[in-house]
Every structure is written in structure tokens, then in C-alpha cells.
Design a protein around this motif. Structure first.
Motif, PDB file in Angstrom:
ATOM      1  N   LEU A 187      -6.120   5.611   7.171  1.00 13.55           N
ATOM      2  CA  LEU A 187      -5.650   4.494   7.980  1.00 13.55           C
ATOM      3  C   LEU A 187      -6.744   4.188   8.982  1.00 13.55           C
ATOM      4  O   LEU A 187      -7.513   5.061   9.365  1.00 13.55           O
ATOM      5  N   TRP A 188      -6.827   2.926   9.375  1.00 14.18           N
ATOM      6  CA  TRP A 188      -7.887   2.560  10.309  1.00 14.18           C
ATOM      7  C   TRP A 188      -7.367   1.581  11.346  1.00 14.18           C
ATOM      8  O   TRP A 188      -6.432   0.806  11.108  1.00 14.18           O
TER       9      TRP A 188
ATOM     10  N   HIS B  14      -5.720   9.952   1.686  1.00 13.23           N
ATOM     11  CA  HIS B  14      -5.049   8.962   2.520  1.00 13.23           C
ATOM     12  C   HIS B  14      -5.993   8.512   3.620  1.00 13.23           C
ATOM     13  O   HIS B  14      -6.830   9.279   4.103  1.00 13.23           O
TER      14      HIS B  14
ATOM     15  N   GLN C 113      -4.212  -1.897   6.333  1.00 10.14           N
ATOM     16  CA  GLN C 113      -5.062  -0.994   7.094  1.00 10.14           C
ATOM     17  C   GLN C 113      -4.769   0.474   6.762  1.00 10.14           C
ATOM     18  O   GLN C 113      -4.984   1.369   7.572  1.00 10.14           O
ATOM     19  N   LYS C 114      -4.282   0.678   5.521  1.00  8.31           N
ATOM     20  CA  LYS C 114      -4.059   2.049   5.069  1.00  8.31           C
ATOM     21  C   LYS C 114      -4.051   2.066   3.545  1.00  8.31           C
ATOM     22  O   LYS C 114      -3.849   1.029   2.903  1.00  8.31           O
TER      23      LYS C 114
ATOM     24  N   VAL D  15       0.447   1.228  11.249  1.00 11.47           N
ATOM     25  CA  VAL D  15      -0.558   0.184  11.017  1.00 11.47           C
ATOM     26  C   VAL D  15      -0.085  -0.709   9.887  1.00 11.47           C
ATOM     27  O   VAL D  15       0.739  -0.301   9.055  1.00 11.47           O
TER      28      VAL D  15
END
Length: 271
Positions: free
Chosen positions: A225-226, A223, A211-212, A207
């Protein structure tokens, strides 16, 4: 509601909750008196009462619960239902987690406010304030407030309002309209937090940098991420020496990015 300091998400803090403990065990035909608040059977009789339990955080938990009484007292309760002169003695007819040994406890109830069901005035749970998160973590029902949900081992996380917990094969799931949280605890004895996180991220999608994120705080790594698709996906990890908690949030509204970050930031290890 107030705003969370860590992410800006709205957080509700106090209030009152009503919970119905359901009907007591009944056998054979039952006569329902006083609009169903008095149950008279061939072998047992019950009266529905209200059990007000004080919890921390200015919260009250009101149980609709039953007490066992004699058939004579059941008829007397039906005849004078809602009258302030009504006072009953009997035994409690429920077990309630997280407490033990409540079924069969000697109790007393009386009408405190005319026209209302009797309130328990003598009961093992009365006379002290109980920890709200410990108590409400035991109830697998949707709650109108947020609580700190106890997980396996020393982990806990905030279960936000409107989500119902469900046991999952590898952990716990909270679900509600437009929002779902999956929680999975894992152990890796003897493995450092960084290695635990690397193992968890093996095969994770690539990503963009925005987005992380990764935050190191002493012995702990956090941590996330998305992904942005039709449904938004947020994958969070809290890694410690030999321990890992995976937090997966799925949600429909992109504005719930703040909510997902709040859930991850709410994770605690230990007391």
C-alpha cells in the motif's frame, strides 16, 4: 542501463568499482615516500598496491590495498616507483569480508603499466571469479551499481545503486539522496502466510483500491500500500508460513513509485 521487466525502473547491471581499504596499522613516526604510496616506520614498512578482483556479471572490483615489505624493499620501491622493473614480495596487510585469513597471506606485486602503482599478481583472491552479490553485500558503502543484498536468514533484496546500507535496530536501512528503504525480517512460527500478513496489517491506514495490491504466488503473499503526502510512502510485505519481510520505501519524487515496486518485487526467499 536497462529497464526492469517487472516495473519499468532503470537497472544498471555491470561496470567497475574502486574501493580503498584504508591505511595499514601504523605506530610511531612514519616516513611517507613516493607521494605517500610507500610508508616507512621504525617497526614496519608498507607499499600501496592495486588488487583487481573479478566478480560475476562482468564486474571488476579494484582494491587500493597495502602489502608489508622489508624496510629495504620499501626504499627500493620508492626509488623506482612506477618503473616496470619493480617487483615486490611481502604479506597482505588487510582483512576483507566476506573472506577470511587474508591478513598475513604471502603476496607478490609488480608494476604492470609504467607510471602506475604495482598490481598484485600473486594473491589468494586472484585466479577465480567471485559471486558479486555475496561479496558486495559485505561492504556497507554506497555502490554505483545495483546488487542483491543478503539479509538475515534466507531473504535477499536488490540494493539499488547510490544507496548506503546501515544497520537498524530491527533490520537494515538503505539511504541515499531522496530515497530510503527500511527492511525488517520477522518470524511467527507455526502461523500461515495469510495470518502473518493480517497481523502485519493490523492498524494499517485505509487507502483507495488503486493504492494497494495483493498477489498470491504459491506459498507466498505479496502486499503493498502506498500513501501520497509531501514525501511518498510505500509499505510492502512478503509473507510466508512463519516468515515476514517488511519493505518500507520513502522517496521524494513521485516517479519513484516504479522504483519502490521494483524493490518489493526484487525480494527473494531462499537461493
Amino acid at each position: 542501463m536497462t529497464a526492469c521487466a517487472c516495473c519499468g525502473a532503470e537497472v544498471d547491471e555491470d561496470g567497475a568499482i574502486d574501493l580503498d581499504l584504508g591505511l595499514p596499522p601504523l605506530a610511531g613516526g612514519v616516513e611517507r615516500l613516493a607521494g605517500g604510496d610507500v610508508l616507512l616506520g621504525a617497526e614496519s614498512a608498507y607499499v600501496r598496491c592495486v588488487l583487481p578482483v573479478e566478480l560475476t556479471g562482468d564486474l571488476e572490483l579494484w582494491f587500493s590495498a597495502w602489502m608489508r615489505v622489508t624496510a629495504e624493499d620499501a626504499r627500493r620501491a620508492a626509488a623506482s616507483w612506477g618503473e616496470e622493473s619493480l617487483r615486490l614480495t611481502g604479506t597482505f596487510a588487510h582483512d576483507i569480508k566476506p573472506w577470511d585469513g587474508l591478513d598475513g597471506a604471502e603476496v607478490v606485486a609488480e608494476v604492470v603499466e609504467a607510471g602506475s602503482p604495482p598490481d598484485f599478481v600473486v594473491h589468494p583472491l586472484l585466479g577465480r571469479t567471485w559471486d558479486r552479490d555475496h561479496v558486495l553485500s559485505a561492504f556497507p558503502v554506497e555502490l554505483p551499481i545495483s546488487i542483491r543484498q543478503e539479509l538475515r536468514g534466507p531473504w535477499s533484496v536488490e540494493r539499488t545503486s547510490g544507496l548506503t546500507p546501515h544497520l537498524a535496530p530491527d533490520g537494515l536501512r538503505f539511504a541515499g539522496p531522496g530515497r530510503t528503504v527500511f527492511l525488517d525480517t520477522r518470524k511467527a512460527p507455526g502461523v500461515s502466510a495469510r495470518c502473518v500478513l493480517e497481523l502485519a496489517l493490523a492498524g494499517a491506514p485505509s487507502v483507495p483500491a488503486d493504492q494497494k495490491h495483493l498477489v498470491e504466488n504459491g506459498a507466498e503473499l505479496r502486499h503493498a500500500l502506498w500513501l501520497t503526502t509531501i514525501r511518498h510512502e510505500f509499505y510492502g510485505h512478503v509473507a510466508r508460513f512463519g516468515e515476514l519481510l517488511i519493505v518500507t520505501c520513502l522517496y521524494d519524487d513521485p516517479a519513484d513509485d516504479a522504483w519502490a515496486r521494483h524493490v518489493l518485487n526484487s525480494v527473494r526467499y531462499g537461493a
